[in-house]
Design an enzyme around this catalytic site. Structure first.
Site, PDB file in Angstrom:
ATOM      1  N   LYS A 136      -2.989   4.609   0.381  1.00  0.00           N
ATOM      2  CA  LYS A 136      -4.213   4.133  -0.318  1.00  0.00           C
ATOM      3  C   LYS A 136      -4.513   2.695   0.074  1.00  0.00           C
ATOM      4  CE  LYS A 136      -1.928   1.224  -3.277  1.00  0.00           C
ATOM      5  NZ  LYS A 136      -1.977  -0.240  -3.203  1.00  0.00           N
ATOM      6  N   ALA A 182       6.794  -0.943   1.818  1.00  0.00           N
ATOM      7  CA  ALA A 182       6.588  -2.236   1.147  1.00  0.00           C
ATOM      8  C   ALA A 182       5.407  -2.960   1.770  1.00  0.00           C
ATOM      9  CB  ALA A 182       7.853  -3.093   1.222  1.00  0.00           C
ATOM     10  N   ALA A 183       4.300  -2.241   1.912  1.00  0.00           N
ATOM     11  CA  ALA A 183       3.171  -2.752   2.695  1.00  0.00           C
ATOM     12  C   ALA A 183       1.883  -2.864   1.889  1.00  0.00           C
ATOM     13  CB  ALA A 183       2.942  -1.847   3.902  1.00  0.00           C
ATOM     14  N   GLY A 224       2.897   3.954  -0.179  1.00  0.00           N
ATOM     15  CA  GLY A 224       3.605   5.063   0.479  1.00  0.00           C
ATOM     16  C   GLY A 224       4.648   5.732  -0.410  1.00  0.00           C
ATOM     17  N   GLY A 225       5.532   4.957  -1.005  1.00  0.00           N
ATOM     18  CA  GLY A 225       6.601   5.517  -1.844  1.00  0.00           C
ATOM     19  C   GLY A 225       6.034   6.238  -3.057  1.00  0.00           C
ATOM     20  N   SER A 226       5.017   5.646  -3.671  1.00  0.00           N
ATOM     21  CA  SER A 226       4.390   6.261  -4.858  1.00  0.00           C
ATOM     22  C   SER A 226       3.715   7.568  -4.473  1.00  0.00           C
ATOM     23  CB  SER A 226       3.331   5.323  -5.442  1.00  0.00           C
ATOM     24  OG  SER A 226       3.894   4.071  -5.720  1.00  0.00           O
ATOM     25  N   SER A 227       3.087   7.579  -3.310  1.00  0.00           N
ATOM     26  CA  SER A 227       2.407   8.782  -2.835  1.00  0.00           C
ATOM     27  C   SER A 227       3.415   9.892  -2.569  1.00  0.00           C
ATOM     28  CB  SER A 227       1.633   8.433  -1.561  1.00  0.00           C
ATOM     29  OG  SER A 227       1.027   9.575  -1.033  1.00  0.00           O
ATOM     30  N   ASP A 276       1.735   3.119  -9.520  1.00  0.00           N
ATOM     31  CA  ASP A 276       0.732   3.722  -8.629  1.00  0.00           C
ATOM     32  C   ASP A 276       0.855   5.243  -8.543  1.00  0.00           C
ATOM     33  OD1 ASP A 276      -0.428   1.337  -7.975  1.00  0.00           O
ATOM     34  OD2 ASP A 276       0.528   1.139  -6.012  1.00  0.00           O
TER      35      ASP A 276
HETATM   36  O1  C5P Z   1       5.483   0.086 -11.325  1.00  0.00           O
HETATM   37  P1  C5P Z   1       6.111  -0.399 -10.065  1.00  0.00           P
HETATM   38  O2  C5P Z   1       7.609  -0.200 -10.071  1.00  0.00           O
HETATM   39  O3  C5P Z   1       5.495   0.138  -8.835  1.00  0.00           O
HETATM   40  O4  C5P Z   1       5.857  -1.964 -10.019  1.00  0.00           O
HETATM   41  C1  C5P Z   1       6.566  -2.834  -9.168  1.00  0.00           C
HETATM   42  C2  C5P Z   1       6.530  -4.219  -9.754  1.00  0.00           C
HETATM   43  O5  C5P Z   1       5.203  -4.734  -9.706  1.00  0.00           O
HETATM   44  C3  C5P Z   1       6.910  -4.263 -11.219  1.00  0.00           C
HETATM   45  O6  C5P Z   1       8.291  -4.441 -11.366  1.00  0.00           O
HETATM   46  C4  C5P Z   1       6.136  -5.457 -11.720  1.00  0.00           C
HETATM   47  O7  C5P Z   1       6.842  -6.634 -11.432  1.00  0.00           O
HETATM   48  C5  C5P Z   1       4.892  -5.452 -10.878  1.00  0.00           C
HETATM   49  N1  C5P Z   1       3.746  -4.819 -11.558  1.00  0.00           N
HETATM   50  C6  C5P Z   1       3.128  -5.482 -12.605  1.00  0.00           C
HETATM   51  N2  C5P Z   1       2.064  -4.886 -13.253  1.00  0.00           N
HETATM   52  C7  C5P Z   1       1.611  -3.684 -12.864  1.00  0.00           C
HETATM   53  C8  C5P Z   1       2.218  -2.998 -11.785  1.00  0.00           C
HETATM   54  C9  C5P Z   1       3.288  -3.598 -11.155  1.00  0.00           C
HETATM   55  O8  C5P Z   1       3.535  -6.586 -12.975  1.00  0.00           O
HETATM   56  N3  C5P Z   1       0.572  -3.148 -13.497  1.00  0.00           N
END
Ligand code: C5P
Length: 343
Positions: free
Chosen positions: A59, A144-145, A149-152, A184
């Site tokens: 995305k 990590a870009a 990718g990982g979420s998808s 995501d």
């Molecule tokens: O939810 P996810 O593990 O993908 O998020 C990675 C990091 O991004 C979280 O640990 C947080 O620090 C940050 N994040 C955030 N607010 C969001 C989504 C992600 O602070 N709505």
């Protein structure tokens, strides 16, 4: 999709030959599956016995407004996301040994903490399932870009196993599991074009209208990885917004109205450009090469530049490729409708 891969020490060389023959065979059968309209999950997966192939798309964020920091440490977001036709391929094989195993073309992703493996494990635990699965994951989406990718991958596993194992899960159940896996992941359960709010789990699908001046999307990834958590942690409150950008772009897209590319916005961009000179340099090179607009996707480091004409997009891609950047020329895609063209 046209791809140019960055390889340290092999400047300018293409790295797309991995599994091309196998992929071509897969693509052929995949497209033949699309001759008829099918239900969402069937469009998305190609099943044969207990083996199921799944495409999992990347995305970009057209807008990303960070509204505030929440008491749970996450940030309240309003973001418009769109899937693009850069994808990973997963092959899921059901086993009866009750374990979840992942085999990935990137060995560093071979672990139980891989989000795709965690998605399968979450289903097994929630429903006390006895079956296991081997997940073969062919990565193309950079990690990590800022491309999700990982979420998808995780969302693709949830959808495919729900269908393969005929799981009694409602869409609300799936959304809950997806949200627990990552902010995501819920978006990727449907993909396409959507406004995502809250932590990212409140999804409003938007009408499949895509502006002409964004027909081609050039993705450029500087050769660094960026930690999303670190980007959010260092975000000053002065970069918070009230959601105006996401609201305006959602409304324009819904109404099929033109908007200026300058109306797009990513609240994480200023901080990332200041902190990572490699990203600022890539942005400069894109503009120098002739891109009229460049924006960070998610927390980066990938930048995207929209073009209306393929020829211009290809020229800019070539320029960046010659300077050693990993580049992908993509288009917006809506995986829930036929897999050919929707915009
Ligand atoms: O939810 P996810 O593990 O993908 O998020 C990675 C990091 O991004 C979280 O640990 C947080 O620090 C940050 N994040 C955030 N607010 C969001 C989504 C992600 O602070 N709505």
């Amino acid at each position: 999709m046209l791809t140019s891969g960055y390889q340290p020490g092999k400047k300018g060389q293409d790295n797309t030959t991995f599994g091309i023959k196998k992929q071509n065979e897969l693509d052929k059968s995949f497209f033949s599956m699309h001759n008829a309209r099918m239900s969402y999950a069937a469009q998305f997966t190609l099943s044969s016995g207990t083996t199921r192939f799944v495409r999992s798309y990347a995305k970009i964020n057209l807008t990303l407004d960070v509204l505030e920091r929440r008491i749970d440490g996450y940030h309240e977001l309003s973001t418009v996301m769109q899937t693009v036709d850069l994808y990973d391929t997963l092959c899921l094989t059901t086993t009866d040994d009750g374990s979840v195993r992942i085999i990935c073309t990137r060995p560093e992703l071979n672990g139980a903490d891989n989000l795709a493996a965690r998605a399968a494990q979450a289903l097994r635990e929630r429903l006390a399932l006895s079956q296991g699965v081997v997940i073969e994951l062919q990565k193309r989406i950079p990690m990590a870009a800022g491309l999700g990718g990982g979420s998808s991958n995780a969302a693709a596993v949830l959808l495919a196993l729900q269908q393969e194992w005929q799981l009694p899960l409602s869409s609300t159940d799936l959304l809950t599991i997806a949200t627990e896996l990552g902010s995501d992941v819920p978006f990727f359960l449907s993909g396409g074009l959507a406004l995502c709010e809250g932590r990212g789990e409140r999804i409003t699908p938007l009408a499949a209208h895509w502006p002409r001046n964004m027909r081609w999307l050039l993705l450029v990834k500087p050769a660094i990885s960026v930690s999303t958590a670190a980007v959010f942690r260092s975000l000053p409150t002065s970069d918070y917004t009230d959601g105006t950008h996401s609201r305006a772009i959602s409304a324009a897209l819904q109404a099929k109205k033109e908007f200026h590319l300058e109306d797009l916005h990513n609240g994480l961009e200023r901080g990332v450009l200041a902190r990572y000179p490699e990203v600022a340099q890539a942005r400069k090179e894109l503009l120098l090469a002739g891109a009229t607009f460049v924006q960070l996707s998610g927390s980066g480091p990938t930048l995207f530049a929209p073009f209306s004409e393929l020829v211009r997009a290809t020229q800019v891609q070539q320029y960046l490729h010659e300077r050693g950047y990993e580049t992908y020329l993509t288009r917006a895609i809506h995986p829930t409708v036929e897999n050919v063209s929707f915009y």
